[in-house]
Design a protein around this motif. Structure first.
Motif, PDB file in Angstrom:
ATOM      1  N   ALA A  44      47.363  31.706  32.928  1.00 22.74           N
ATOM      2  CA  ALA A  44      48.456  31.367  32.816  1.00 22.74           C
ATOM      3  C   ALA A  44      48.909  30.363  33.831  1.00 22.74           C
ATOM      4  N   TYR A  45      48.410  30.241  35.005  1.00 21.69           N
ATOM      5  CA  TYR A  45      49.081  29.326  35.767  1.00 21.69           C
ATOM      6  C   TYR A  45      48.083  28.070  35.447  1.00 21.69           C
ATOM      7  N   ALA A  46      47.244  27.963  34.831  1.00 20.22           N
ATOM      8  CA  ALA A  46      46.463  26.726  34.397  1.00 20.22           C
ATOM      9  C   ALA A  46      47.348  25.978  33.304  1.00 20.22           C
ATOM     10  N   ARG A  47      47.700  26.923  32.435  1.00 15.34           N
ATOM     11  CA  ARG A  47      48.640  26.373  31.334  1.00 15.34           C
ATOM     12  C   ARG A  47      50.052  25.689  32.022  1.00 15.34           C
ATOM     13  N   GLN A  48      50.498  26.418  32.996  1.00 12.25           N
ATOM     14  CA  GLN A  48      51.674  25.901  33.582  1.00 12.25           C
ATOM     15  C   GLN A  48      51.099  24.629  34.383  1.00 12.25           C
ATOM     16  N   ALA A  49      50.353  24.513  35.007  1.00 16.61           N
ATOM     17  CA  ALA A  49      50.148  23.229  35.721  1.00 16.61           C
ATOM     18  C   ALA A  49      49.759  22.176  34.810  1.00 16.61           C
ATOM     19  N   GLN A  50      48.931  22.424  33.422  1.00 18.84           N
ATOM     20  CA  GLN A  50      48.741  21.457  32.752  1.00 18.84           C
ATOM     21  C   GLN A  50      49.959  20.974  32.039  1.00 18.84           C
ATOM     22  N   SER A  51      50.991  21.837  31.776  1.00 18.97           N
ATOM     23  CA  SER A  51      52.292  21.539  31.259  1.00 18.97           C
ATOM     24  C   SER A  51      53.131  20.448  32.082  1.00 18.97           C
ATOM     25  N   LYS A  52      52.806  20.255  33.546  1.00 13.11           N
ATOM     26  CA  LYS A  52      53.291  19.342  34.386  1.00 13.11           C
ATOM     27  C   LYS A  52      52.360  18.089  34.688  1.00 13.11           C
ATOM     28  N   ASN A  53      51.453  17.931  33.746  1.00 16.08           N
ATOM     29  CA  ASN A  53      50.355  17.022  33.857  1.00 16.08           C
ATOM     30  C   ASN A  53      49.601  17.087  34.995  1.00 16.08           C
ATOM     31  N   ILE A  54      49.220  18.186  35.369  1.00 18.95           N
ATOM     32  CA  ILE A  54      48.325  18.140  36.544  1.00 18.95           C
ATOM     33  C   ILE A  54      47.009  18.522  36.161  1.00 18.95           C
ATOM     34  N   HIS A  55      45.953  18.029  36.444  1.00 16.18           N
ATOM     35  CA  HIS A  55      44.479  18.257  36.131  1.00 16.18           C
ATOM     36  C   HIS A  55      44.028  19.385  36.791  1.00 16.18           C
ATOM     37  N   VAL A  56      43.361  20.431  36.201  1.00 13.32           N
ATOM     38  CA  VAL A  56      43.045  21.711  36.847  1.00 13.32           C
ATOM     39  C   VAL A  56      41.488  21.597  36.589  1.00 13.32           C
ATOM     40  N   SER A  57      40.705  22.150  37.822  1.00 12.53           N
ATOM     41  CA  SER A  57      39.311  22.095  37.594  1.00 12.53           C
ATOM     42  C   SER A  57      38.913  23.574  38.284  1.00 12.53           C
ATOM     43  N   MET A  58      38.273  24.507  37.785  1.00 15.89           N
ATOM     44  CA  MET A  58      38.033  25.766  38.117  1.00 15.89           C
ATOM     45  C   MET A  58      36.456  26.179  37.852  1.00 15.89           C
ATOM     46  N   ASP A  59      36.036  26.616  39.109  1.00 12.48           N
ATOM     47  CA  ASP A  59      34.654  27.135  39.130  1.00 12.48           C
ATOM     48  C   ASP A  59      34.800  28.613  39.507  1.00 12.48           C
ATOM     49  N   VAL A  60      34.762  29.556  38.725  1.00 15.01           N
ATOM     50  CA  VAL A  60      35.210  30.991  39.276  1.00 15.01           C
ATOM     51  C   VAL A  60      33.962  31.996  38.712  1.00 15.01           C
ATOM     52  N   GLY A  61      33.641  32.802  39.467  1.00 21.24           N
ATOM     53  CA  GLY A  61      32.657  33.696  39.219  1.00 21.24           C
ATOM     54  C   GLY A  61      32.835  34.992  39.853  1.00 21.24           C
ATOM     55  N   VAL A  62      33.805  35.788  39.282  1.00 18.10           N
ATOM     56  CA  VAL A  62      34.233  37.039  39.866  1.00 18.10           C
ATOM     57  C   VAL A  62      33.568  38.111  38.621  1.00 18.10           C
ATOM     58  N   PRO A  63      32.993  39.262  39.074  1.00 16.66           N
ATOM     59  CA  PRO A  63      32.480  40.094  38.110  1.00 16.66           C
ATOM     60  C   PRO A  63      33.594  40.898  37.562  1.00 16.66           C
ATOM     61  N   GLN A  64      33.246  41.571  36.366  1.00 13.15           N
ATOM     62  CA  GLN A  64      34.265  42.562  35.726  1.00 13.15           C
ATOM     63  C   GLN A  64      34.809  43.481  36.672  1.00 13.15           C
ATOM     64  N   LYS A  65      33.892  44.380  37.190  1.00 12.59           N
ATOM     65  CA  LYS A  65      34.312  45.186  38.149  1.00 12.59           C
ATOM     66  C   LYS A  65      34.004  44.878  39.586  1.00 12.59           C
ATOM     67  N   GLN A  66      34.925  45.015  40.682  1.00 14.84           N
ATOM     68  CA  GLN A  66      34.958  44.706  41.826  1.00 14.84           C
ATOM     69  C   GLN A  66      36.360  45.548  42.309  1.00 14.84           C
ATOM     70  N   SER A  67      36.078  45.731  43.797  1.00 17.36           N
ATOM     71  CA  SER A  67      37.171  46.776  44.601  1.00 17.36           C
ATOM     72  C   SER A  67      38.567  46.129  44.743  1.00 17.36           C
ATOM     73  N   VAL A  68      38.813  44.902  44.337  1.00 18.92           N
ATOM     74  CA  VAL A  68      40.133  44.399  44.605  1.00 18.92           C
ATOM     75  C   VAL A  68      41.289  44.942  43.758  1.00 18.92           C
ATOM     76  N   ARG A  69      42.374  45.426  44.305  1.00 15.60           N
ATOM     77  CA  ARG A  69      43.371  45.878  43.358  1.00 15.60           C
ATOM     78  C   ARG A  69      43.881  44.684  42.575  1.00 15.60           C
ATOM     79  N   ASP A  70      44.430  45.117  41.351  1.00 14.91           N
ATOM     80  CA  ASP A  70      44.948  44.079  40.277  1.00 14.91           C
ATOM     81  C   ASP A  70      46.198  43.577  41.068  1.00 14.91           C
ATOM     82  N   ILE A  71      46.895  44.408  41.532  1.00 14.17           N
ATOM     83  CA  ILE A  71      48.166  43.938  42.383  1.00 14.17           C
ATOM     84  C   ILE A  71      47.988  42.948  43.407  1.00 14.17           C
ATOM     85  N   ASP A  72      46.781  43.080  44.144  1.00 11.12           N
ATOM     86  CA  ASP A  72      46.241  42.260  45.358  1.00 11.12           C
ATOM     87  C   ASP A  72      45.771  40.762  44.741  1.00 11.12           C
ATOM     88  N   TRP A  73      45.042  41.065  43.434  1.00 11.88           N
ATOM     89  CA  TRP A  73      44.906  39.775  42.857  1.00 11.88           C
ATOM     90  C   TRP A  73      45.976  38.796  42.633  1.00 11.88           C
TER      91      TRP A  73
END
Length: 433
Positions: free
Chosen positions: A304-333
């Motif tokens: 969602a925020y990558a689309r918002q950034a690209q709409s403002k002509n901001i180049h976004v580069s992401m390297d993300v490796g988060v497993p499907q199950k982990q102990s961080v609450r959704d609201i905390d993410w």
């Protein structure tokens, strides 16, 4: 002090020490296990009882003059070392403990002097009743309220409020225990009552003021999280709408593809048919949405925020490796990633630079999650006491990020490197697994 034998002194000192240690322990979250803590309190109380009683026996005059004031730092240091709370909360509890001790002492002594001709057993009885009432009230009513609000106190307590409490308590203690004013008179009794009353009102007011402020800030943070969640849901809704439009376009184009394939089949032109199907397959592969990571919540937030950034002509580069199950609450993410990404977008937009970039790295290593975000920023951005400051605005959501990270015993770091604002976050999941 109405005097008495060594054994009377032991009884009187035992009641006072029991009150102070019990009151502090009732309102404390100890550093050690409760069993070990109670044993340490019992041993310390016995040594303290023996020491003060011997002091009473050897030098009655000095004991009467300075023993009450001496008990404050001695018990305060021990209880603070045993407590798992920050020093501000321990000091506040010790101030309240000393206040209750002073109230019980003066009620016992003045009641015995005024109505019972200095009868020391009346003094002891009044103290016992007062101390018992204080401890029962603390256990039944005040303890729950305090422990529920202690986290708010931790958020709000600062050196100024702590000094204010100590000044009020010591001012009351010095006046109440001033050696030249310990003679019995109506003036001294009214003076002591007035000073103790004002000190109690001040402590009670400060307690509820900071708990109220803490709750208000907590609800404000929750409100900000709900607003971020609403923004995220709206962005997701926009994605769904775009997906529906894309699906309608694909259905429309599919009719043309079917007609063309049908024409090749009818003509028996296998060569052009295979070539066309190959081109169509490459086009479909290019349009395929590749998820940012396996975790659906993180993927949704970053998308969602990558689309918002690209709409403002901001180049976004992401390297993300988060497993499907982990102990961080959704609201905390949401509290962490949404605020970090939104701050990065604002930083790029306000930088006034021609090239706008945001680089995000997230990885899980062992029981820790590492988050790093680097973005273009303005020249006037500064770091003050570990927090970002700007000539135009302070970083939005920084306090929310810090508080959320603290729930995971994590760390936050904000720095300026090579003209870019860098946010580093470490979440410790060991206690959350």
């Amino acid at each position: 002090m109405l005097g008495g034998s060594f054994w009377v002194a032991i009884l009187r000192n035992g009641m006072s020490i029991t009150l102070m240690l019990s009151f502090f322990l009732m309102l404390d979250r100890p550093r050690f296990s409760m069993k070990k803590t109670i044993c340490c309190y019992a041993v310390f109380g016995l040594f303290l009882l023996f020491g003060f009683s011997v002091w009473y026996l050897l030098d009655y005059e000095s004991f009467v003059k300075i023993a009450p004031l001496t008990s404050f730092p001695v018990i305060g240091i021990f209880c603070s070392l045993m407590s798992g709370e920050i020093i501000y909360i321990s000091l506040y509890k010790m101030a309240a403990t000393f206040y209750l001790f002073s109230v019980g002492t003066f009620l016992g002594v003045d009641v015995a002097r005024w109505w019972f001709q200095d009868n020391l057993w009346v003094d002891i009885l009044v103290r016992f009743l007062c101390y018992s009432a204080m401890l029962i009230f603390t256990w039944k009513r005040f303890r729950k309220e305090f422990l529920e609000g202690v986290d708010f106190l931790i958020e709000e307590m600062d050196p100024f409020s702590t000094v204010t409490l100590f000044v009020s308590v010591f001012f009351g203690a010095i006046i109440a225990y001033w050696p030249n004013l310990q003679g019995f008179s109506i003036f001294n009794m009214v003076r002591a009552f007035f000073v103790l009353f004002m000190a109690g009102v001040l402590q009670y007011t400060i307690l509820h003021l900071y708990i109220h402020l803490g709750r208000e800030h907590y609800f404000q943070t929750e409100k900000e999280l709900l607003e971020l969640n609403e923004q995220l849901l709206r962005s997701q809704l926009d994605l769904v709408r775009e997906s529906e439009k894309e699906a309608a376009r694909i259905r429309h184009d599919a009719r043309h593809h079917i007609l063309l394939i049908k024409e090749y089949v009818e003509k028996g032109d296998k060569e052009h048919l295979l070539s066309y199907l190959e081109q169509y397959g490459e086009d479909v592969e290019k349009r395929r949405m590749v998820p940012i990571c396996a975790n659906p919540v993180v993927n949704s937030i970053l998308s969602a925020y990558a689309r918002q950034a690209q709409s403002k002509n901001i180049h976004v580069s992401m390297d993300v490796g988060v497993p499907q199950k982990q102990s961080v609450r959704d609201i905390d993410w949401i509290a962490i990633l949404a605020n970090v990404f939104e701050n990065a977008i604002h930083g790029c937009v306000n930088s006034g630079k021609p090239v706008l970039e945001i680089d995000i790295y997230i990885a899980k290593k062992g029981s820790k999650i590492i988050i790093q975000c680097s973005n273009t920023c303005a020249e006037d951005v500064r770091i003050h006491m570990g927090m970002p400051k700007s000539g135009k605005r302070d970083g939005q959501g920084i306090s929310s990020i810090v508080k959320t990270v603290a729930r995971y015993n994590g760390e936050t770091d904000f720095v300026i490197e090579d003209g870019r604002f860098v946010t580093r976050i470490l979440l410790n999941l060991q206690d959350k697994a």
